[in-house]
Design a protein around this motif. Structure first.
Motif, mmCIF file in Angstrom:
data_model
loop_
_atom_site.group_PDB
_atom_site.id
_atom_site.type_symbol
_atom_site.label_atom_id
_atom_site.label_comp_id
_atom_site.label_asym_id
_atom_site.label_seq_id
_atom_site.Cartn_x
_atom_site.Cartn_y
_atom_site.Cartn_z
ATOM 1 N N GLU A 292 36.600 40.179 34.178
ATOM 2 C CA GLU A 292 37.795 40.546 34.978
ATOM 3 C C GLU A 292 38.943 40.995 34.094
ATOM 4 N N PRO A 293 38.904 42.104 33.395
ATOM 5 C CA PRO A 293 37.740 42.959 33.302
ATOM 6 C C PRO A 293 36.781 42.472 32.227
ATOM 7 N N GLU A 294 35.558 42.978 32.284
ATOM 8 C CA GLU A 294 34.553 42.578 31.296
ATOM 9 C C GLU A 294 34.914 43.148 29.927
ATOM 10 N N THR A 295 35.019 42.283 28.944
ATOM 11 C CA THR A 295 35.434 42.691 27.611
ATOM 12 C C THR A 295 34.718 41.856 26.567
ATOM 13 N N LEU A 296 34.065 42.504 25.632
ATOM 14 C CA LEU A 296 33.481 41.785 24.501
ATOM 15 C C LEU A 296 34.602 41.453 23.533
ATOM 16 N N MET B 253 38.464 60.413 30.092
ATOM 17 C CA MET B 253 38.080 61.814 29.877
ATOM 18 C C MET B 253 36.966 62.237 30.830
ATOM 19 N N VAL B 254 35.945 61.376 30.979
ATOM 20 C CA VAL B 254 34.825 61.711 31.871
ATOM 21 C C VAL B 254 35.297 61.767 33.317
ATOM 22 N N SER B 255 36.219 60.872 33.684
ATOM 23 C CA SER B 255 36.748 60.869 35.043
ATOM 24 C C SER B 255 37.431 62.192 35.368
ATOM 25 N N ALA C 266 35.329 54.068 37.857
ATOM 26 C CA ALA C 266 34.107 53.261 37.988
ATOM 27 C C ALA C 266 32.874 54.138 37.872
ATOM 28 N N ASP C 267 32.900 55.315 38.534
ATOM 29 C CA ASP C 267 31.759 56.232 38.445
ATOM 30 C C ASP C 267 31.631 56.809 37.035
ATOM 31 N N ILE D 219 28.594 56.933 31.828
ATOM 32 C CA ILE D 219 28.497 56.668 30.386
ATOM 33 C C ILE D 219 27.388 55.656 30.110
ATOM 34 N N LYS D 220 27.331 54.597 30.909
ATOM 35 C CA LYS D 220 26.284 53.595 30.737
ATOM 36 C C LYS D 220 24.901 54.206 30.941
ATOM 37 N N ALA D 221 24.759 55.013 31.981
ATOM 38 C CA ALA D 221 23.461 55.627 32.270
ATOM 39 C C ALA D 221 23.022 56.549 31.147
ATOM 40 N N HIS D 222 23.981 57.320 30.605
ATOM 41 C CA HIS D 222 23.640 58.219 29.499
ATOM 42 C C HIS D 222 23.229 57.419 28.264
#
Length: 295
Positions: A114-118, A253-255, A263-264, A269-272
């Motif tokens: 929330e948000p997910e962060t390493l 940038m992708v958005s 979110a999309d 990016i994850k899918a690529h």
């Protein structure tokens, strides 16, 4: 031995002070537990259960503080060795490396949600494993937070629990994982994932939870500290900040390029990254460097 005058010297002094405080707290809990154990033996039957519960509770608290003391002591020793090393020695060790060493594990990672962060990882393999969990959306840290409890898997169990993540981390040489929630003031902050914990006598969940509590205290200290406070007494936990700055920039940038929501864009990016067998941060860096365009 006089304290070092450098920033690592202050970190070492603070780590040793933290260890001393934790030992005192452990001794105090042990004294209270011992008193209840003595009273339980002499108490009327109706009070024995009460003294038994109190003794058990304070023995548990004692072990938590002893684990925290060991973590801070190991952290101080790692800092001392690093400060005396060559000028080109690798980056300053953080508390999560001390956690892994104290628990006898091959690695450990702290992830906030929330948000997910390493936030921090003890080794390259630990960092890669946690990035895989972020990219794939499945794994022990996420499961631990969702279940509000410990999650343990080893060998074939990892692939059963997480069909994509399990085989992926096995290829990193990781054979077992355990995750426990990181909780402070009753609120879940994230999870501590332990890679290849000792399994001779089963996972030591009490030690894992004590380590998670030590990290939670450090996080709260870091968030409450101000510049005017001087040395905050917190070990360096945030060692992946640049990674997430780059990822956020790449998502933006992708958005824009795709005319999509953030979110999309992140999902793309994850899918690529998964399709190309690359890490999410590698793909994000390529997007920011303008050597890769997804839209």
């Amino acid at each position: 031995m006089p304290p070092l005058s450098s920033e690592p010297g202050r970190e070492i002094d603070q780590a040793l002070l933290n260890a001393a405080v934790e030992r005192r707290r452990a001794e105090r809990a042990a004294e209270i537990a011992a008193r209840h154990e003595e009273r339980m033996a002499a108490a009327a039957e109706g009070m024995r259960a009460f003294h038994g519960r109190m003794a058990s509770t304070h023995r548990h608290v004692e072990q938590q503080h002893r684990t925290a003391a060991r973590i801070h002591t190991v952290h101080a020793e790692r800092l001392r060795r690093w400060s005396r090393g060559p000028i080109d020695a690798k980056e300053q060790p953080g508390l999560v490396q001390a956690v892994a060493e104290t628990l006898g594990a091959s690695g450990a990672a702290l992830t906030l949600f929330e948000p997910e962060t390493l936030m921090a990882a003890s080794s390259p393999a630990s960092r890669t494993a946690q990035c895989l969990e972020f990219a794939l959306g499945q794994g022990p840290a996420r499961a631990s937070v969702e279940l509000c409890g410990p999650v343990i898997a080893a060998g074939p169990q990892m692939a059963i629990a997480w069909p994509i993540y399990g085989p992926a981390v096995e290829r990193l040489g990781i054979r077992a994982v355990a995750a426990v929630p990181v909780v402070a003031a009753g609120a879940s902050l994230g999870a501590l994932t332990v890679f290849d914990p000792p399994r001779a006598h089963g996972p030591d969940l009490e030690a894992f939870e004590a380590a998670a509590g030590t990290l939670a205290v450090s996080l709260l200290s870091s968030w409450s500290a101000s510049e005017a406070d001087g040395p905050s007494g917190r070990p360096p936990l945030v060692d992946q900040g640049d990674l997430w700055v780059v990822l956020n920039q790449a998502v933006g940038m992708v958005s824009v390029q795709c005319g999509s929501s953030t979110a999309d864009a992140l999902a793309l990016i994850k899918a690529h990254a998964f399709a190309e067998d690359r890490s999410v941060d590698e793909v994000a860096a390529a997007i920011v460097d303008r050597t890769l365009r997804l839209g």
